[in-house]
Design an enzyme around this catalytic site. Structure first.
Site, short mmCIF file in Angstrom:
data_model
loop_
_atom_site.label_atom_id
_atom_site.label_comp_id
_atom_site.label_asym_id
_atom_site.label_seq_id
_atom_site.Cartn_x
_atom_site.Cartn_y
_atom_site.Cartn_z
N GLU A 202 1.37 4.15 7.73
CA GLU A 202 0.34 3.65 6.83
C GLU A 202 -0.21 4.80 5.97
O GLU A 202 0.05 5.97 6.24
CB GLU A 202 -0.80 3.01 7.63
CG GLU A 202 -0.38 1.81 8.48
CD GLU A 202 -0.11 0.55 7.66
OE1 GLU A 202 -0.22 0.60 6.42
OE2 GLU A 202 0.22 -0.49 8.26
N ASP B 136 0.81 -1.21 0.00
CA ASP B 136 0.00 0.00 0.00
C ASP B 136 0.85 1.27 0.00
O ASP B 136 0.34 2.37 0.16
CB ASP B 136 -0.95 0.01 1.20
CG ASP B 136 -0.22 -0.07 2.54
OD1 ASP B 136 1.03 -0.11 2.53
OD2 ASP B 136 -0.90 -0.10 3.59
#
Length: 261
Positions: A143, A136
């Site tokens: 994140e 990702d």
């Protein structure tokens, strides 16, 4: 940003290990930032081989950690401190005295995060920071949608990350911590040289967005575009979605030998 396309992970590891060797040659006490996971293992294996062959002197090198689980004792075999000691520090013939990392078992985690940022600055800053990349686009445990100015801080792991990491905890997700300490993107960007190694087709989309996409919090690794000395080393599979792959190959082929990695 420099993009280097190599045939395979082993070649990438050799290339980066040689760069680390040159760094240690002119700065023996360089502070090396290391990452955990499978991606950087070829680097550590190649560097260890060079040290044991007498090609590189790492006796004065210093090692620092990128991230750490919260709540695991320092001696836990899957704490990242233990992993780094096992995969990097000990094979290079170093001792724990050469190693620094955040305290994931501290009573005051926020204070521990701030203390680690201060420790990195007081050590003179990271000379070369190794990075992996998630599918990702995350780096460290930053994140998607992490602030590009973030400092070392506590983060909550996504359920998918805990599922992925359960393999290191006997397949039991209940043993995987919910929280980690990670260097923030702003902290990472303070290193003098960033080197990201990515291999495999599963990383191809993240690599393409990191290198050729816009700088965006949605793809944390894209922040490397803001750094004055960032190197992305990828194998053919991880490079498969790069539109400018041929340009990157030609640029690297024409690179002066003296310029190094």
């Amino acid at each position: 940003m420099e993009v280097v396309i190599v045939p395979d992970a082993r070649t990438g590891g050799e290339l980066i290990a040689a760069s680390i060797g040159r760094l240690l040659g002119h700065k023996p006490d360089a502070l090396l930032g290391v990452a955990t996971g499978s991606s950087p293992l070829p680097i550590y294996e190649a560097l260890t081989a060079k040290v044991r062959a007498g090609e590189v002197d790492a006796s004065r090198a210093r090692i620092c950690q990128l991230d750490e689980y919260v709540g695991l004792p320092a001696g836990h075999p899957e704490s990242y401190r233990s992993v780094v000691l096992r995969e990097v520090v000990e094979p290079l013939g170093l001792t724990e005295a050469s190693f620094m990392g955040p305290d994931g078992s501290a009573e005051d985690i926020q204070a521990a995060c701030e203390a680690y940022d201060r420790s990195l600055a007081e050590a003179g800053g990271v000379d070369l920071q190794l990075l992996g990349i998630g599918t990702d686009g995350h780096i460290g445990f930053n994140e998607p949608c992490s602030s590009l100015a973030s400092r070392t801080r506590i983060k909550t792991l996504t359920e998918q990350t805990r599922v992925d990491n359960a393999r290191f905890f006997e397949g039991d997700i209940d043993q995987v911590p919910h929280h980690v300490i990670t260097q923030g993107i702003g902290t990472i960007l303070e290193a003098r040289h960033l080197v990201l190694l990515a291999t495999g087709e599963g990383k191809a989309e993240a690599v393409a967005q990191t290198v050729e996409g816009p700088v965006a919090a949605l793809v944390p690794a894209s922040a490397l575009q803001l750094h004055p000395h960032a190197t992305v080393v990828v194998d053919e599979a991880a490079a498969s979605k790069l539109k400018l792959a041929d340009y990157f190959r030609a640029t690297y082929a024409a690179k002066p030998v003296w310029q190094g990695l």
